[in-house]
Design a protein around this motif. Sequence first.
Motif, mmCIF file in Angstrom:
data_model
loop_
_atom_site.group_PDB
_atom_site.id
_atom_site.type_symbol
_atom_site.label_atom_id
_atom_site.label_comp_id
_atom_site.label_asym_id
_atom_site.label_seq_id
_atom_site.Cartn_x
_atom_site.Cartn_y
_atom_site.Cartn_z
ATOM 1 N N LEU A 30 0.907 -1.261 0.024
ATOM 2 C CA LEU A 30 -0.121 0.133 -0.028
ATOM 3 C C LEU A 30 0.767 1.317 0.027
ATOM 4 O O LEU A 30 0.336 2.260 -0.054
ATOM 5 C CB LEU A 30 -0.917 -0.011 1.346
ATOM 6 C CG LEU A 30 -1.911 -1.187 1.295
ATOM 7 C CD1 LEU A 30 -2.732 -1.004 2.764
ATOM 8 C CD2 LEU A 30 -2.867 -1.193 0.232
ATOM 9 N N ASN A 31 2.196 1.029 0.104
ATOM 10 C CA ASN A 31 3.315 2.337 0.058
ATOM 11 C C ASN A 31 2.725 3.354 -0.955
ATOM 12 O O ASN A 31 2.211 2.922 -2.010
ATOM 13 C CB ASN A 31 4.600 1.727 -0.407
ATOM 14 C CG ASN A 31 5.323 1.556 0.871
ATOM 15 O OD1 ASN A 31 5.242 1.762 1.973
ATOM 16 N ND2 ASN A 31 6.451 0.625 0.522
ATOM 17 N N GLY A 32 2.852 4.646 -0.331
ATOM 18 C CA GLY A 32 2.523 5.570 -1.175
ATOM 19 C C GLY A 32 1.643 6.882 -0.860
ATOM 20 O O GLY A 32 0.995 6.323 0.163
ATOM 21 N N LYS A 33 1.293 7.612 -1.391
ATOM 22 C CA LYS A 33 0.251 8.658 -1.294
ATOM 23 C C LYS A 33 -0.933 8.581 -1.956
ATOM 24 O O LYS A 33 -0.976 8.093 -3.281
ATOM 25 C CB LYS A 33 0.790 10.024 -1.852
ATOM 26 C CG LYS A 33 0.246 11.207 -0.825
ATOM 27 C CD LYS A 33 0.980 12.389 -0.905
ATOM 28 C CE LYS A 33 0.330 13.565 -0.160
ATOM 29 N NZ LYS A 33 1.140 14.678 -0.348
ATOM 30 N N ASN A 60 4.974 1.195 4.350
ATOM 31 C CA ASN A 60 5.106 -0.076 4.836
ATOM 32 C C ASN A 60 6.284 -0.708 5.464
ATOM 33 O O ASN A 60 6.218 -1.197 6.719
ATOM 34 C CB ASN A 60 4.945 -1.073 3.795
ATOM 35 C CG ASN A 60 3.533 -1.321 3.037
ATOM 36 O OD1 ASN A 60 2.555 -0.546 3.320
ATOM 37 N ND2 ASN A 60 3.564 -2.137 2.039
ATOM 38 N N ASP A 61 7.328 -0.019 5.264
ATOM 39 C CA ASP A 61 8.641 -0.401 6.002
ATOM 40 C C ASP A 61 8.685 0.179 7.462
ATOM 41 O O ASP A 61 9.175 -0.537 8.229
ATOM 42 C CB ASP A 61 10.043 0.314 5.320
ATOM 43 C CG ASP A 61 10.089 -0.248 3.789
ATOM 44 O OD1 ASP A 61 9.610 -1.346 3.516
ATOM 45 O OD2 ASP A 61 10.819 0.528 2.989
ATOM 46 N N GLU A 62 8.125 1.203 7.610
ATOM 47 C CA GLU A 62 7.757 2.002 8.966
ATOM 48 C C GLU A 62 6.595 1.461 9.893
ATOM 49 O O GLU A 62 6.519 1.517 10.946
ATOM 50 C CB GLU A 62 8.027 3.403 9.030
ATOM 51 C CG GLU A 62 9.309 3.849 8.615
ATOM 52 C CD GLU A 62 9.626 3.990 7.424
ATOM 53 O OE1 GLU A 62 8.737 4.163 6.349
ATOM 54 O OE2 GLU A 62 10.851 3.900 6.872
ATOM 55 N N GLY A 80 -2.537 13.173 11.364
ATOM 56 C CA GLY A 80 -1.451 12.640 12.145
ATOM 57 C C GLY A 80 -0.693 11.540 11.707
ATOM 58 O O GLY A 80 -1.115 10.896 10.661
ATOM 59 N N SER A 81 0.320 10.783 12.418
ATOM 60 C CA SER A 81 0.724 9.616 12.055
ATOM 61 C C SER A 81 0.357 8.577 13.000
ATOM 62 O O SER A 81 0.196 8.769 14.234
ATOM 63 C CB SER A 81 2.035 9.629 12.162
ATOM 64 O OG SER A 81 2.756 10.655 11.039
#
Length: 131
Positions: A30-33, A60-62, A80-81
Motif C-alpha cells: 500500500l506504500n505511497g500517497k 510499509n517499511d515503518e 497525524g501519524s
Amino acid sequence: MKKLVFCLLFVGVVFSCENSDDSTPTPIDLNGKWELQSASCFCFYPEDFDFSAHKIIFENDEGTLTIENSTETFFITGSGSYDFQIQDNKVIINNTWEFTFEIKGDSLIMSFVDNPEIADDEVTLTYKKIG
C-alpha cells in the motif's frame, strides 16, 4: 537399449516437474500517497465537495500511516501519524479502526468494518494513488 531410453525419459520427467508450492503470500504493498476521491456513507456532502484535501500516506517499511485532512472535515481520524498492520484483506489502524480494502488499478477502496449494533456507521472511502 529400451531400458536406457526409459531411464532417460523417467529422469527427464522427474526433473522437469516444478515445485508449485506458493505457500508464501505476496506482500500487499500500500506504500505511497493516496488522495480521497469519494466517500459513501450515511452523511451528506454537497455535489461540489472537494475530497482531494484528504490524503493518506502508507509507509510499509515503518508500519506508519500519515493522515492529512482539511481543517473543516476529517476522514478515518484526525490528521497525524498512526501505526498500522495488514491482516488478510484488512488494514488495522492504531489497533482501533479496521477497514477491509481492495486495490483496483490505481484505486484503493477501504470499507470501515462496522459495528452491527450501530445503524449508521457504514463508510466506504475510495482513494486514487498519486505518489
